[in-house]
Structures are given as C-alpha cells and as structure tokens.
Design an enzyme around this catalytic site. Structure first.
Site, PDB file in Angstrom:
ATOM      1  N   ASP A 263       0.871  -1.160   0.000  1.00  0.00           N
ATOM      2  CA  ASP A 263       0.000   0.000   0.000  1.00  0.00           C
ATOM      3  C   ASP A 263       0.920   1.225   0.000  1.00  0.00           C
ATOM      4  O   ASP A 263       2.142   1.123   0.098  1.00  0.00           O
ATOM      5  CB  ASP A 263      -0.932  -0.028   1.227  1.00  0.00           C
TER       6      ASP A 263
HETATM    7  C1  GLC Z   1      -4.339   4.308   0.013  1.00  0.00           C
HETATM    8  C2  GLC Z   1      -5.234   3.143   0.356  1.00  0.00           C
HETATM    9  C3  GLC Z   1      -5.326   2.100  -0.738  1.00  0.00           C
HETATM   10  C4  GLC Z   1      -5.226   2.793  -2.084  1.00  0.00           C
HETATM   11  C5  GLC Z   1      -3.812   3.332  -2.201  1.00  0.00           C
HETATM   12  C6  GLC Z   1      -3.580   4.064  -3.535  1.00  0.00           C
HETATM   13  O1  GLC Z   1      -3.574   4.665   1.125  1.00  0.00           O
HETATM   14  O2  GLC Z   1      -4.999   2.465   1.578  1.00  0.00           O
HETATM   15  O3  GLC Z   1      -6.570   1.415  -0.565  1.00  0.00           O
HETATM   16  O4  GLC Z   1      -5.481   1.867  -3.135  1.00  0.00           O
HETATM   17  O5  GLC Z   1      -3.485   4.205  -1.129  1.00  0.00           O
HETATM   18  O6  GLC Z   1      -4.383   5.198  -3.586  1.00  0.00           O
END
Ligand code: GLC
Length: 712
Positions: A263
């Site tokens: 993430d």
């Molecule tokens: C965010 C979220 C994730 C998302 C990623 C990209 O922090 O936790 O669900 O897909 O970043 O935006």
C-alpha cells in the site's frame, strides 16, 4: 506477446529493480530539474531511476496517460511500457453505490455489472489496473473504510469480491474493456482495534483463516492478478514485510501466483512500526517476505542493488518478482500496445452514457435497505404534500468516498428528482429554531416529511474513523422537534457505515438506508419512496443499539455462558444494554410481505456423497411483486474449535410476483462445512447441525440433521 524470460534476461539489475518501483505520474512529466528540490529530493532518487520505474500510481485521464507514457518511453533505456494503476473502487466517472451498499443487494451479478462498467470507463481513460476489490471483512462501524468492503460475513465477501473481480477482468486482460484487479488489503485491515484507522490488528490465525481471509480468497479464486498488502501488523509483523502472510498464507494456502504490491508507503512505514531499522532493512525484509512492487516509497530503488551485490539478497528473489510484473504487463498486451484501450473519444462516449447510467440505476435500486415502515407509510402516493428536508436533500454530495473522478456538479439532487412527484416545501436546515413563522406554518401543513440526512462523504473512507458512529445531536434534536407535528416522518439515510439509530428509531415512521448510492442516488431513492422500486436490500453489517456493543456481529461464538435472558444470572450480558443489534445482519423489509413455509430436508442424515437438499416455499402474500433474499444458515453443534452460533452458508435472491409462491432449494455439501482446525487443516467433522432458513440472521425456521462419513 513478448517472451518475458528473454526480456528479463536483457535487463540490467537497475532496470530490473525499476520494474518494482511505482511512482506518482507527475515525476514523469514535470521538469525534474525543478522537482529535484521538491518531492524528488525527499525521495532522493535520480532522474534515471524515475525513468526506470515500472508503474504509475494514479492518473488524470487519457491525455495525461499518453503524455506520461510517451515521455517515459522516450527516456527509458529498456522501452518496457509503464503500467498505469488507480483506485477504481465503485465506478470510474459513472459512480455506483459504495461496495457496502452493493453488498446489501445480495446480488453478486450487480457487483459484476458495476465493475464491468467501471472497467470500461477506466480502461478508456488509460488505466490498466484498479486497486480493487477491497475485501476487508469488518465488524466495527467506527472504522471509516467499512463503506469500501462488504460487511461482516465471509461468504458474502467471497461472492462479492469474486463477482467484482470477474467484472473488472472480464474474460481476458487483453480485452479492450478489461483492467486487472488488485484485491486489498492483505490482510485483516478491517480488524483494526477500536475501529481506529491504521491501528493495531491483533487477531488469531483461527480468526484469520476462518473469517478474515474469505473476501481475499473470493477475488483470488476469480483470478485477481494483484494483491495489495495492508498497513497493519499481523502477529506483530507489518503485512508488507510479513513472510508468513505473503508466502505461506497468500502463495501457499490461497495459491496466489500474481503480483504483490504494497500500500502507499506501507513498506517504508515498517520503520515507524519499529520492525525495520532503516530503508535498507525495509528493502531486505520486503523482498524476502515476497513484496514485488513498492508503491510510492523507494527503498527498492535505493537499496536493493547493494543488497544483492552484498549477497544479502539472492538475485533469484529479484528475478522472480520482476518476472511476475512482466507477466502482468504481457497479459495486458502492453508490449504490443503501451496505450492499451486509452481513447479520449471512447472515454467521452462511455462516461454517463445511457447504458452506464441505466446500469448504475439498476444497481442502486437493489442496494437500498428498508429498515422500518410503520403503518405502511411507504410507498408515498404521487401528489401528497411532501416536506423534503435535511442536509442531503439538495446536494450532489451523494457519491461517497473513493469516487475521485465522479462529478458532483453533474449528480442529480434528491430535490430535483422528487420535484415532479410533488415537493410542497423544502429546506436543508436541520434546526426548527432557524425556521421562519411562515416556514413553520407551511411545514405543518405537509402530509409527510421526508428527511434526507446522515454523514458527509468526508466522514467515512480512509483516515475517517468515528469513535461515536451515532446520529449527530442536532439531527436527533431536529427529529424530535419534527415528531411534535404529528406528521409521518420518513428518514432517508445517506452515510458510509452502520449508524446507531436507537435515539431516533421510535420517532420516525420509516427508515430507508441508502449508504452512498453514487451518480443515480436521487433517482433510485425517489423511485423507491414512490413504490416504482420495491426495496430488496438486506443489511450486511449489524446496526448496533449502542457504541458500547461494538464489535457486534451475527456470527459470534456461543461462549461458555450464553445469555439466558436473566439479568441476575452469571451469563454473558450487559447491565445497561441488550446483546442484540438494533437491526441484525441479513435484515431488510419490503413493501410486500413474504411468508415462509415449512423447511424440508432430503434426509435427517447426509454424507459427502449424499449432500443435503433443503427446500421450502416462500409466498408473496402482499400487493406488490418483489425480491426476497432467502438465507441459509448452519450451526455446528460440536466442532474442534468453537464456531459461530450460526453462519451464512448460502443465499438466493428470488423474484416473487404478488400472490405467487416460489419453491426455494439449497444443496448443502461438506465443502461448505469445512473450517480450519487448530492444527491448520481445512476439513469437516461428522456430527449434528442445525439448518436454518429465513429472511434474516434472526428470522429463521430450523431443523436438526446429522452428517456422517460415507460407509466404506
Ligand atoms: C491508500 C489506500 C489504498 C489505495 C492506495 C492508492 O492509502 O490504503 O486502498 O489503493 O493508497 O491510492
């Protein structure tokens, strides 16, 4: 198609490592000389490293995608196209209901439709991968991201994640309207303590394998090509550097063969977790744990080469990770066409098209849950004098979190949709003290009050947990003020989570839970209020009576001292609250009435070779045709580890015309009774089971049967 083994062999170690880096789009198109003092300096990476990156996080549309891809291919040494990823969670520009609402339809085919439409729009915009489905099971409405998942049940999460993955990926990733699915957040992010965002998760392997894994498994069984690691720890180790989770649970137990992506900064954040010493340590742990792509942070770009040269990390691990990324790009057809389906014209023709708006309406209509309808307040008759009130009656803020590309200025308001039906009076002010005498006079002449209120979009979603997920004080006061007029009140809720409604439930005559229904919210709500749509949604998360009950879920364990109804006994209860929710899992009313007949089973004894057939008649005894979701729950009366008092094992959503009777049949096999035992084996046991069928997790008819092994 490219020969990816040959491509891999042609890459330098820097080029290989670059494929595992994912950066925001602006790095590729801004004057990096200027950027060097900006974000780039913070990341302390070189322009050459930027132009070796393998994928892009987020994109602003087809034109930007082309600009970035062209700039990249012009400068990259290996000419392997960038892969573009973005959050397409519940629609791209035509926004669908939030996933918690879609799950409330109990209709996986609608989840598939929503994702198929989203994929068509996103791919025309130049997106190749979506960071969805989000399959985190959650039992805690304080957590802001419950709107993004499917609720508290593993089977429902499995089937919805399976369906959404099919919708996104279609028959082949080479297809013009397909995008790759990235199921998230692995694993058990929805179990954050106290529902506080990014908080500690501390659950057992028993809970992980028997409940929290199910949603991810659904997406993986449907062929999801990526898995995103979660911010949280599991057994004290951050998921992004957790070898047990990523190699044993994900790759071996769930048989996942695709790409693992972190993430946003979750790799780097293991330093904050205090399980990594520095960025070199992060890179070392992450690659060994099985992380392929590092999103946003750049520990791989900065340290992986040296780790390999120092013989701390085997080159083999790098090659395996890069091969998985190249395989995904190859399956997307990017080597032949770096732009895939990107088309300004096509995007224009698809977004808000009649077909896509019709699809969004179809999904919205089946996602609405009718929680209360005293004295048949609903449906409303055309021509009644409606006082349309509340903060949400005249706003386009109905799309919900994770709908970046949705245009709120183009989102019809409830007021606009309801006007043709006879809005006599309207106001967004939720305080009678602020009403003029004239307003009050007019308001009191209304036949019915429709109050559209709830949460702002910014009160749920990522980084938006609420310690007190109740109706706001001013809303409760306002409803009590309105109650004094003696006019029926219809409460239409627009919110991103189960809300504690205990303070208001007795003051209103009807409650319609819509969560956030997306672009077609207003039309779906209006059609439902006036009976053109017979609501068929059922809750997939329990609605608590009070915050103190949380975590509250239907599939809880029996405990050694289940409450026996006597609050003087030494059993499991609260002095100041019931154990049960205000509205239970699986509950939802209709404008018609369904009557359940006797439950019949094919035998009182079933075996692996002779599965149990369960059937019953369901009658539509009312005046309107409608859907009913018939639910099958099973209770295992003796198991090796304690199992839930009952657990959803199947469900069927049937359309029954008024006055008609439908026979509903289920087949129960031993596979559905398997669970992970204390030794880690996924098997079933002989013994007695209660089979229950009904309209919710508490409105059930049951029969007891026995399961035995087949005699030799
Ligand atoms: C965010 C979220 C994730 C998302 C990623 C990209 O922090 O936790 O669900 O897909 O970043 O935006």
């Amino acid at each position: 198609m490219a020969n990816i083994k040959k491509v891999l062999a042609s890459l330098t170690i820097d080029e290989k490592i670059g494929q595992l880096a994912q950066l925001p789009p602006f790095f590729f198109i801004k004057d990096l000389k200027k950027e060097v003092s900006g974000p780039l300096a913070k990341l302390s990476i070189t322009e050459e490293q930027v132009f070796s990156a393998g994928s892009v996080l987020g994109i602003g549309g087809p034109e930007e995608m082309k600009q970035v891809q062209d700039a990249y291919l012009a400068k990259s040494t290996h000419k392997i196209p960038l892969m573009f990823m973005a959050d397409v969670i519940h629609g791209y520009k035509t926004i669908f209901p939030v996933p918690l609402a879609i799950a409330s339809s109990w209709n996986p085919s609608l989840a598939k439709l929503a994702s198929k439409v989203a994929a068509a729009e996103a791919s025309s915009s130049g997106i190749h991968v979506t960071y969805a489905p989000m399959a985190d099971l959650s039992r805690d409405p304080r957590w802001g991201r419950v709107m993004e998942g499917y609720g508290e049940d593993g089977l429902l999460a499995y089937r919805m994640a399976f369906a959404m993955t099919e919708g996104f990926q279609g028959e082949s990733l080479l297809a013009e309207d397909s995008i790759a699915a990235c199921v998230k957040h692995f694993a058990a992010y929805g179990a954050v303590e106290a529902g506080r965002e990014y908080n500690t998760v501390d659950i057992s392997r028993y809970a992980l394998f028997n409940y929290f894994l199910k949603g991810y498994q659904g997406a993986i069984d449907a062929g999801a090509r990526l898995v995103m690691t979660s911010f949280n720890t599991f057994e004290g180790k951050p998921a992004t550097t957790n070898e047990y989770l990523l190699r044993h649970v994900l790759r071996e137990f769930l048989n996942f063969k695709g790409v693992v992506i972190s993430d946003y900064d979750s790799a780097l954040e293991t330093i904050e977790h205090r399980t990594s010493l520095d960025q070199r340590d992060v890179a070392n742990q992450a690659i060994k744990a099985g992380l392929d792509i590092e999103m946003a942070s750049t520990t791989y770009l900065k340290h992986l080469k040296q780790l390999i040269q120092d013989k701390v990390v085997p080159l083999k691990l790098l090659d395996e990770a890069v091969l998985r990324v190249l395989e995904l790009k190859n399956d997307l057809g990017l080597f032949e066409n770096p732009y895939k389906s990107m088309s300004v014209e096509k995007e224009k023709s698809l977004v808000y098209s009649h077909a896509h708006m019709d699809a969004a309406l179809k999904v919205s209509l089946e996602s609405i849950v009718l929680l209360k309808n005293a004295n048949q307040t609903l449906p409303l008759k055309k021509g009644v004098k409606i006082a349309l009130l509340g903060s949400h009656h005249n706003t386009g803020q109905l799309l919900g979190p994770w709908s970046w590309h949705g245009d709120r200025t183009l989102t019809q308001t409830i007021q606009s949709a309801m006007t043709p039906y006879g809005v006599y009076f309207s106001s967004a002010v939720e305080d009678l003290e602020q009403y003029s005498k004239e307003d009050l006079r007019r308001l009191k002449k209304a036949d019915v009050i429709v109050l559209c209120t709830g949460e702002l979009e910014s009160m749920s979603g990522e980084a938006h947990s609420r310690a007190n997920p109740v109706m706001f004080k001013h809303q409760t006061e306002f409803i009590k003020q309105l109650k004094a007029f003696g006019i029926p009140i219809v409460l239409v809720l627009v919110n991103g989570r189960p809300i504690v409604l205990t303070e208001v439930v007795s003051h209103v005559d009807a409650i319609v839970e819509t969560y956030f229904l997306g672009t077609q919210s207003a039309l779906a709500i209006t059609k439902t209020l006036f009976g053109e749509n017979n609501p068929s949604g059922k809750l997939t998360m329990s609605f608590p009576r009070s915050v103190g009950q949380i975590p509250l879920y239907y599939n809880h364990l029996n405990t050694g001292r289940p409450f026996n109804g006597d609050k003087k006994s030494y059993t499991s209860f609260y002095l100041d609250e019931d154990n049960e929710p205000l509205f239970p899992f699986g509950f939802g009313l209709s404008y018609t009435q369904f009557q359940y007949g006797t439950i019949n089973v094919s035998s009182s004894l079933f075996t692996p070779k002779k599965p149990l057939v369960i059937s019953l008649l369901v009658k539509n005894a009312g005046l309107l045709d409608g859907f009913e979701t018939v639910q099958l729950y099973v209770s295992d009366l003796k198991s090796e580890v304690a199992l839930p008092v009952r657990e959803l094992k199947d469900f069927k959503k049937v359309w029954i015309k008024k006055g008609k009777v439908e026979k509903v049949e289920f087949t129960l096999t031993v596979d559905q009774l398997k669970y992970v035992h204390s030794n880690g084996d996924l098997t079933w046991d002989e013994g007695e089971f209660v089979i229950a069928v009904g309209s919710s997790s508490v409105h059930l008819k049951s029969v007891t049967v026995a399961l035995k092994k087949d005699s030799k």
